[in-house]
Scaffold this motif. Sequence first.
Motif, PDB file in Angstrom:
ATOM      1  N   VAL A  42      16.643 -16.158   9.130  1.00 11.81           N
ATOM      2  CA  VAL A  42      16.330 -16.419   7.729  1.00 11.81           C
ATOM      3  C   VAL A  42      15.904 -15.108   7.079  1.00 11.81           C
ATOM      4  O   VAL A  42      15.124 -14.351   7.652  1.00 11.81           O
ATOM      5  N   ARG A  43      16.403 -14.877   5.858  1.00 14.00           N
ATOM      6  CA  ARG A  43      16.039 -13.684   5.086  1.00 14.00           C
ATOM      7  C   ARG A  43      15.355 -14.149   3.803  1.00 14.00           C
ATOM      8  O   ARG A  43      15.918 -14.971   3.080  1.00 14.00           O
ATOM      9  N   ILE A  44      14.142 -13.626   3.555  1.00 14.57           N
ATOM     10  CA  ILE A  44      13.413 -14.011   2.337  1.00 14.57           C
ATOM     11  C   ILE A  44      12.848 -12.767   1.647  1.00 14.57           C
ATOM     12  O   ILE A  44      12.429 -11.823   2.308  1.00 14.57           O
ATOM     13  N   PRO A  45      12.828 -12.783   0.314  1.00 14.41           N
ATOM     14  CA  PRO A  45      12.251 -11.664  -0.436  1.00 14.41           C
ATOM     15  C   PRO A  45      10.726 -11.706  -0.410  1.00 14.41           C
ATOM     16  O   PRO A  45      10.124 -12.687   0.028  1.00 14.41           O
ATOM     17  N   VAL A  46      10.118 -10.639  -0.920  1.00 18.48           N
ATOM     18  CA  VAL A  46       8.667 -10.471  -0.799  1.00 18.48           C
ATOM     19  C   VAL A  46       7.857 -11.556  -1.503  1.00 18.48           C
ATOM     20  O   VAL A  46       6.840 -12.006  -0.980  1.00 18.48           O
ATOM     21  N   GLY A  47       8.255 -12.003  -2.676  1.00 20.57           N
ATOM     22  CA  GLY A  47       7.513 -13.055  -3.376  1.00 20.57           C
ATOM     23  C   GLY A  47       7.540 -14.350  -2.598  1.00 20.57           C
ATOM     24  O   GLY A  47       6.514 -15.024  -2.437  1.00 20.57           O
ATOM     25  N   ALA A  48       8.716 -14.711  -2.099  1.00 17.26           N
ATOM     26  CA  ALA A  48       8.844 -15.920  -1.281  1.00 17.26           C
ATOM     27  C   ALA A  48       8.035 -15.782   0.006  1.00 17.26           C
ATOM     28  O   ALA A  48       7.479 -16.757   0.501  1.00 17.26           O
ATOM     29  N   ALA A  49       7.958 -14.567   0.536  1.00 18.53           N
ATOM     30  CA  ALA A  49       7.177 -14.340   1.753  1.00 18.53           C
ATOM     31  C   ALA A  49       5.693 -14.581   1.498  1.00 18.53           C
ATOM     32  O   ALA A  49       5.011 -15.198   2.321  1.00 18.53           O
ATOM     33  N   ARG A  50       5.176 -14.125   0.351  1.00 20.71           N
ATOM     34  CA  ARG A  50       3.767 -14.380   0.017  1.00 20.71           C
ATOM     35  C   ARG A  50       3.519 -15.883  -0.096  1.00 20.71           C
ATOM     36  O   ARG A  50       2.512 -16.395   0.387  1.00 20.71           O
ATOM     37  N   ALA A  51       4.441 -16.608  -0.752  1.00 24.30           N
ATOM     38  CA  ALA A  51       4.292 -18.059  -0.901  1.00 24.30           C
ATOM     39  C   ALA A  51       4.362 -18.751   0.459  1.00 24.30           C
ATOM     40  O   ALA A  51       3.615 -19.698   0.723  1.00 24.30           O
ATOM     41  N   PHE A  52       5.236 -18.274   1.342  1.00 22.78           N
ATOM     42  CA  PHE A  52       5.363 -18.825   2.690  1.00 22.78           C
ATOM     43  C   PHE A  52       4.044 -18.668   3.445  1.00 22.78           C
ATOM     44  O   PHE A  52       3.577 -19.596   4.104  1.00 22.78           O
ATOM     45  N   VAL A  53       3.432 -17.498   3.346  1.00 26.94           N
ATOM     46  CA  VAL A  53       2.161 -17.234   4.023  1.00 26.94           C
ATOM     47  C   VAL A  53       1.078 -18.181   3.504  1.00 26.94           C
ATOM     48  O   VAL A  53       0.346 -18.799   4.290  1.00 26.94           O
ATOM     49  N   GLN A  54       0.977 -18.311   2.195  1.00 25.19           N
ATOM     50  CA  GLN A  54      -0.051 -19.166   1.604  1.00 25.19           C
ATOM     51  C   GLN A  54       0.113 -20.605   2.071  1.00 25.19           C
ATOM     52  O   GLN A  54      -0.851 -21.243   2.500  1.00 25.19           O
ATOM     53  N   ARG A  55       1.321 -21.139   1.993  1.00 23.56           N
ATOM     54  CA  ARG A  55       1.548 -22.524   2.407  1.00 23.56           C
ATOM     55  C   ARG A  55       1.269 -22.703   3.890  1.00 23.56           C
ATOM     56  O   ARG A  55       0.633 -23.671   4.308  1.00 23.56           O
ATOM     57  N   THR A  56       1.747 -21.776   4.715  1.00 21.54           N
ATOM     58  CA  THR A  56       1.552 -21.891   6.160  1.00 21.54           C
ATOM     59  C   THR A  56       0.072 -21.924   6.499  1.00 21.54           C
ATOM     60  O   THR A  56      -0.371 -22.752   7.304  1.00 21.54           O
ATOM     61  N   ALA A  70       0.815  -1.221   0.000  1.00 19.59           N
ATOM     62  CA  ALA A  70       0.000   0.000   0.000  1.00 19.59           C
ATOM     63  C   ALA A  70       0.849   1.271   0.000  1.00 19.59           C
ATOM     64  O   ALA A  70       0.313   2.362  -0.203  1.00 19.59           O
ATOM     65  N   THR A  71       2.157   1.108   0.221  1.00 20.87           N
ATOM     66  CA  THR A  71       3.043   2.268   0.201  1.00 20.87           C
ATOM     67  C   THR A  71       3.009   2.887  -1.190  1.00 20.87           C
ATOM     68  O   THR A  71       3.053   2.172  -2.201  1.00 20.87           O
ATOM     69  N   GLU A  72       2.922   4.190  -1.241  1.00 15.89           N
ATOM     70  CA  GLU A  72       2.795   4.875  -2.526  1.00 15.89           C
ATOM     71  C   GLU A  72       3.884   4.427  -3.498  1.00 15.89           C
ATOM     72  O   GLU A  72       5.073   4.457  -3.184  1.00 15.89           O
ATOM     73  N   GLY A  73       3.439   3.974  -4.643  1.00 17.29           N
ATOM     74  CA  GLY A  73       4.365   3.529  -5.672  1.00 17.29           C
ATOM     75  C   GLY A  73       4.861   2.108  -5.496  1.00 17.29           C
ATOM     76  O   GLY A  73       5.605   1.617  -6.338  1.00 17.29           O
ATOM     77  N   ASN A  74       4.489   1.422  -4.387  1.00 20.19           N
ATOM     78  CA  ASN A  74       4.927   0.045  -4.113  1.00 20.19           C
ATOM     79  C   ASN A  74       6.413  -0.120  -4.478  1.00 20.19           C
ATOM     80  O   ASN A  74       6.763  -0.898  -5.374  1.00 20.19           O
ATOM     81  N   PRO A  75       7.298   0.625  -3.798  1.00 16.06           N
ATOM     82  CA  PRO A  75       8.710   0.643  -4.193  1.00 16.06           C
ATOM     83  C   PRO A  75       9.421  -0.708  -4.080  1.00 16.06           C
ATOM     84  O   PRO A  75      10.481  -0.898  -4.656  1.00 16.06           O
ATOM     85  N   PHE A  76       8.829  -1.655  -3.372  1.00 13.80           N
ATOM     86  CA  PHE A  76       9.484  -2.950  -3.186  1.00 13.80           C
ATOM     87  C   PHE A  76       8.894  -4.034  -4.088  1.00 13.80           C
ATOM     88  O   PHE A  76       9.220  -5.198  -3.945  1.00 13.80           O
ATOM     89  N   SER A  77       7.999  -3.634  -5.014  1.00 15.38           N
ATOM     90  CA  SER A  77       7.357  -4.576  -5.948  1.00 15.38           C
ATOM     91  C   SER A  77       6.731  -5.757  -5.217  1.00 15.38           C
ATOM     92  O   SER A  77       6.940  -6.911  -5.569  1.00 15.38           O
ATOM     93  N   VAL A  78       5.963  -5.465  -4.183  1.00 20.47           N
ATOM     94  CA  VAL A  78       5.299  -6.503  -3.402  1.00 20.47           C
ATOM     95  C   VAL A  78       4.126  -7.046  -4.208  1.00 20.47           C
ATOM     96  O   VAL A  78       3.233  -6.284  -4.588  1.00 20.47           O
ATOM     97  N   PRO A  79       4.105  -8.359  -4.467  1.00 18.89           N
ATOM     98  CA  PRO A  79       2.977  -8.929  -5.213  1.00 18.89           C
ATOM     99  C   PRO A  79       1.740  -9.041  -4.326  1.00 18.89           C
ATOM    100  O   PRO A  79       1.845  -9.257  -3.123  1.00 18.89           O
ATOM    101  N   ALA A  80       0.558  -8.901  -4.940  1.00 12.45           N
ATOM    102  CA  ALA A  80      -0.695  -9.030  -4.202  1.00 12.45           C
ATOM    103  C   ALA A  80      -0.966 -10.483  -3.828  1.00 12.45           C
ATOM    104  O   ALA A  80      -1.625 -10.766  -2.835  1.00 12.45           O
ATOM    105  N   ARG A  81      -0.455 -11.412  -4.627  1.00 14.35           N
ATOM    106  CA  ARG A  81      -0.640 -12.850  -4.386  1.00 14.35           C
ATOM    107  C   ARG A  81       0.704 -13.549  -4.505  1.00 14.35           C
ATOM    108  O   ARG A  81       1.629 -13.035  -5.101  1.00 14.35           O
ATOM    109  N   ALA A  82       0.737 -14.757  -3.998  1.00 16.59           N
ATOM    110  CA  ALA A  82       1.952 -15.552  -4.113  1.00 16.59           C
ATOM    111  C   ALA A  82       2.179 -15.914  -5.584  1.00 16.59           C
ATOM    112  O   ALA A  82       1.257 -16.418  -6.236  1.00 16.59           O
ATOM    113  N   PRO A  83       3.362 -15.663  -6.101  1.00 13.92           N
ATOM    114  CA  PRO A  83       3.652 -16.075  -7.476  1.00 13.92           C
ATOM    115  C   PRO A  83       3.518 -17.595  -7.610  1.00 13.92           C
ATOM    116  O   PRO A  83       4.032 -18.342  -6.780  1.00 13.92           O
ATOM    117  N   GLU A  84       2.799 -18.043  -8.652  1.00  7.20           N
ATOM    118  CA  GLU A  84       2.539 -19.475  -8.828  1.00  7.20           C
ATOM    119  C   GLU A  84       3.821 -20.294  -8.843  1.00  7.20           C
ATOM    120  O   GLU A  84       3.858 -21.404  -8.311  1.00  7.20           O
TER     121      GLU A  84
END
Length: 186
Positions: free
Chosen positions: A140-154, A66-80
């Motif tokens: 552990v350090r994970i990027p935003v796409g991996a974080a979305r996938a982690f949330v979905q699986r969990t 939601a940060t203006e411009g989404n500077p970190f390219s956070v995906p709305a959903r986990a990349p397939e």
Amino acid sequence: MDDVPPTVHTFDWPDRLVIGTVGRPGARTFYLQARTGSRLLSVALEKEQSAALADKIDALLDELMATEGNPFSVPARAPEELADTDALDQPVAEQFRVGIMGLGWDPSTAQFVIEAAPVQPVDPQTLEPVGPDPEDLLVVRIPVGAARAFVQRTRDVVAAGRPLCPLCGAPMDPEGHVCDLTDEPR
């Protein structure tokens, strides 16, 4: 006695970071497992800790998105392509049981930082830790796409437990369930 610094098990950009379980619903043990190449580490944690970690990561991802411009390219959903439905890597050897977890955000690398430390005994009167400092720490350090996938699986793993009673919300065992609201077997 000298304080020995903890062994820090660091996984930067791991090949795999998942929550998984061993055992039948109602008797499952939850594990946070990280793997890079052939290096594998599993730590046990509670179902509630798993769910809370997923919820917190998801909320922070939404806030970053939601940060203006989404500077970190956070995906709305986990990349397939990052979806992970495989079982835990074997062998599942518990390094420690998680007591305290921390979650941070590193804007310089656009990664979440997850820290897990073992359970430590506490003095019941002061609630201060007693005994030696923890011997291990997982980072552990994970990027935003991996974080979305982690949330979905969990969330999928947490939801795969016993069905909940529609009246009281408590888990129902295959052998039956006495509902707190009706005191009758279901």
